[in-house]
Design a protein around this motif. Structure first.
Motif, short mmCIF file in Angstrom:
data_model
loop_
_atom_site.label_atom_id
_atom_site.label_comp_id
_atom_site.label_asym_id
_atom_site.label_seq_id
_atom_site.Cartn_x
_atom_site.Cartn_y
_atom_site.Cartn_z
N ILE A 206 0.65 -1.31 -0.01
CA ILE A 206 -0.13 -0.14 0.09
C ILE A 206 0.84 1.18 -0.04
CG2 ILE A 206 -1.69 1.22 1.20
CD1 ILE A 206 -2.65 -1.27 2.46
N THR A 207 1.04 1.91 -1.15
CA THR A 207 1.71 3.24 -1.12
C THR A 207 1.01 3.93 -2.55
OG1 THR A 207 3.25 2.04 -2.68
CG2 THR A 207 3.95 1.96 -0.27
N ASN A 208 1.83 4.82 -2.82
CA ASN A 208 1.36 5.66 -4.03
C ASN A 208 1.94 5.17 -5.48
OD1 ASN A 208 4.04 6.12 -3.15
ND2 ASN A 208 4.20 8.51 -4.09
N ALA A 218 16.62 2.70 6.39
CA ALA A 218 15.21 3.30 6.32
C ALA A 218 15.16 4.28 7.53
CB ALA A 218 14.06 2.43 6.32
N THR A 219 14.67 5.55 7.04
CA THR A 219 14.38 6.55 8.04
C THR A 219 13.08 6.12 8.91
OG1 THR A 219 12.84 7.99 6.86
CG2 THR A 219 15.13 8.26 6.51
N VAL A 229 1.66 10.48 5.85
CA VAL A 229 2.76 9.69 6.55
C VAL A 229 3.88 9.22 5.73
CG1 VAL A 229 3.53 7.59 7.89
CG2 VAL A 229 1.35 8.74 8.25
N LYS A 230 5.18 9.68 5.81
CA LYS A 230 6.22 9.64 4.71
C LYS A 230 7.41 9.20 5.54
CE LYS A 230 7.89 12.28 0.82
NZ LYS A 230 8.02 13.34 0.07
N MET A 231 8.19 8.26 4.53
CA MET A 231 9.42 7.84 5.09
C MET A 231 10.52 7.73 3.80
SD MET A 231 8.68 3.95 5.67
CE MET A 231 10.20 3.33 6.39
N TYR A 232 11.67 7.82 3.92
CA TYR A 232 12.75 7.26 2.88
C TYR A 232 13.39 6.28 3.21
CZ TYR A 232 12.06 12.26 1.12
OH TYR A 232 11.65 13.26 0.68
N GLN A 236 17.05 -0.26 -4.00
CA GLN A 236 17.98 -0.84 -5.14
C GLN A 236 19.24 0.22 -5.23
OE1 GLN A 236 15.46 -0.84 -8.62
NE2 GLN A 236 14.50 -2.89 -8.24
N ASP A 237 19.81 0.47 -3.97
CA ASP A 237 20.80 1.46 -3.99
C ASP A 237 20.39 2.85 -4.08
OD1 ASP A 237 22.64 -0.47 -3.02
OD2 ASP A 237 22.94 -1.03 -5.01
N SER A 238 19.46 3.56 -4.04
CA SER A 238 19.07 4.75 -4.21
C SER A 238 18.11 5.07 -3.06
CB SER A 238 18.45 4.80 -5.69
OG SER A 238 17.14 4.32 -5.94
N LEU A 239 18.00 6.53 -2.79
CA LEU A 239 17.02 7.04 -1.82
C LEU A 239 15.67 7.15 -2.37
CD1 LEU A 239 17.17 8.06 1.18
CD2 LEU A 239 17.36 10.48 0.23
N LYS A 240 14.75 6.77 -1.63
CA LYS A 240 13.30 6.55 -2.51
C LYS A 240 12.11 6.85 -1.34
CE LYS A 240 9.81 3.55 -4.59
NZ LYS A 240 9.52 2.36 -5.13
N PRO A 241 11.40 7.99 -1.46
CA PRO A 241 10.36 8.37 -0.87
C PRO A 241 9.07 7.55 -0.75
CG PRO A 241 10.51 9.76 -2.58
CD PRO A 241 11.34 8.71 -2.71
N LEU A 242 8.63 7.04 0.27
CA LEU A 242 7.29 6.52 0.24
C LEU A 242 6.21 7.25 1.08
CD1 LEU A 242 8.75 2.86 0.98
CD2 LEU A 242 8.15 3.69 -1.34
N THR A 243 4.98 7.28 0.48
CA THR A 243 4.02 7.96 1.12
C THR A 243 2.94 6.89 1.54
OG1 THR A 243 4.50 9.89 0.17
CG2 THR A 243 2.36 9.90 1.15
#
Length: 356
Positions: A206-208, A218-219, A229-232, A236-243
């Motif tokens: 469940i994400t966008n 993970a933050t 609610v958000k986290m980074y 795959q070795d990159s910074l990804k935002p999840l909402t």
């Protein structure tokens, strides 16, 4: 200087580093510290809490600290304040400290209520919520409440398939009044506790955009000013935002009511009708019943109709003998359900059997 500042200059710590902190009563409380005093000596205190001078959040003195359960082989992992209380978390135990007076004192200690870090604790309007391998908990200012209760099996919570796993994280979504829990051990899976209904749901992906896929780092999850609610994460070795977006697709649900003895638990009854007030379009689940708190599921005639507004649907046992001469009944609603599906209430119509 002491009269003006409120502390002696010689007592001021030259430098202090800490792993967790919170601010309350116009003071900063820090824990799991490394300090350097005026003499240049460096000391470590993994289970001590230092508090700043009032309204001076960067000023700490050598004698202004709180010691609770020192030298117990555990370390401070998180601090958070609520009302008149400071919650001190270690990896095993949570200590409740009253900070209303000039001298703080211990109110209570809660074994197996500790956390691994700050990401496992969050503040909500009702109090402080946190999660660990043994469950999810809420301190409301008066008591510590076990949110799992009898709603989720402890075996499931600790299992490898759908269990909470290691390093669970928690956040609060104010729009829906949900407590959201995720963990690195459950790729793309989440537990959600709804405060108004006091109910738990388990979700997958469940994400966008895609599932909550991450490994390694993970933050912590944060609640933004707009209520999302958000986290980074490291994906795959990159910074990804999840909402967190909530339920975006049809889900398999299972709702089982508590065992209803319908008055006298020692008297036999016959189930005549089941009435469910509900709404929802798209996919609707199936309605069944269980008698005598057994594992056998019995069928009911009828199906839930599509309804954009609340309607009441009646069901009857498809086999009268299965519903006859029983002590208690439970209603089970299960199957694929549209995200709009809502149950308002469930009523049972029964007839008592004559005592012989």
């Amino acid at each position: 200087f002491q009269t003006t500042a409120g502390y002696i200059e010689e007592d001021k710590l030259d430098k202090i580093k800490f792993k967790t902190a919170t601010v309350m009563n116009r003071k900063a409380y820090v824990a799991n510290v490394k300090i350097k005093d005026n003499s240049g000596s460096i000391k470590y205190y993994s289970d001590r809490i230092y508090k700043s001078e009032p309204n001076m959040f960067d000023v700490f003195t050598d004698l202004s600290y709180i010691d609770v359960a020192i030298n117990d082989g555990d370390t401070n992992t998180a601090l958070i304040g609520f009302g008149d209380f400071l919650l001190q978390f270690k990896s095993r135990t949570m200590y409740l400290i009253n900070v209303t007076q000039d001298i703080e004192y211990l109110e209570g200690a809660y074994e197996f209520r500790g956390v691994w870090g700050d990401a496992a604790v969050c503040k909500i309007p009702e109090g402080v919520a946190w999660v660990n391998n043994f469950g999810a908990f809420l301190f409301n200012g008066n008591e510590v409440i076990d949110l799992l209760g009898k709603k989720i099996s402890r075996t499931n919570w600790a299992s490898s398939g759908v269990g909470i796993g290691d390093d669970p994280m928690i956040a609060y979504k104010p729009v829906t009044q949900d407590i959201v829990i995720v963990t690195k051990a459950l790729t793309g899976k989440s537990y959600v506790y709804n405060i108004p209904t006091e109910s738990w749901t388990f979700h997958v992906g469940i994400t966008n955009d895609t599932a909550w896929l991450f490994s390694g780092y993970a933050t912590n999850m944060i609640t933004l000013n707009d209520g999302t609610v958000k986290m980074y994460t490291n994906y795959q070795d990159s910074l990804k935002p999840l909402t967190w977006k909530g339920v975006l697709q049809d889900k398999h649900i299972t709702i089982v009511t508590k065992d209803q003895t319908l008055g006298d638990p020692a008297q036999r009854k016959t189930l005549k009708k089941v009435y469910i007030t509900h709404k929802g379009t798209g996919n609707r689940p199936t309605v069944e019943y269980i008698s005598n708190n057994d594992e056998v599921v019995n069928g009911l005639t009828g199906t839930l109709p599509s309804a954009a507004t609340m309607v009441t649907t009646a069901f009857a046992p498809d086999d009268a003998t299965e519903a006859n001469n029983k002590y208690s009944y439970q209603v089970k609603i299960s199957g694929i359900a549209d995200k709009s599906f809502t149950v308002n209430d469930i009523s049972l119509v029964y007839r008592d059997k004559t005592l012989k």
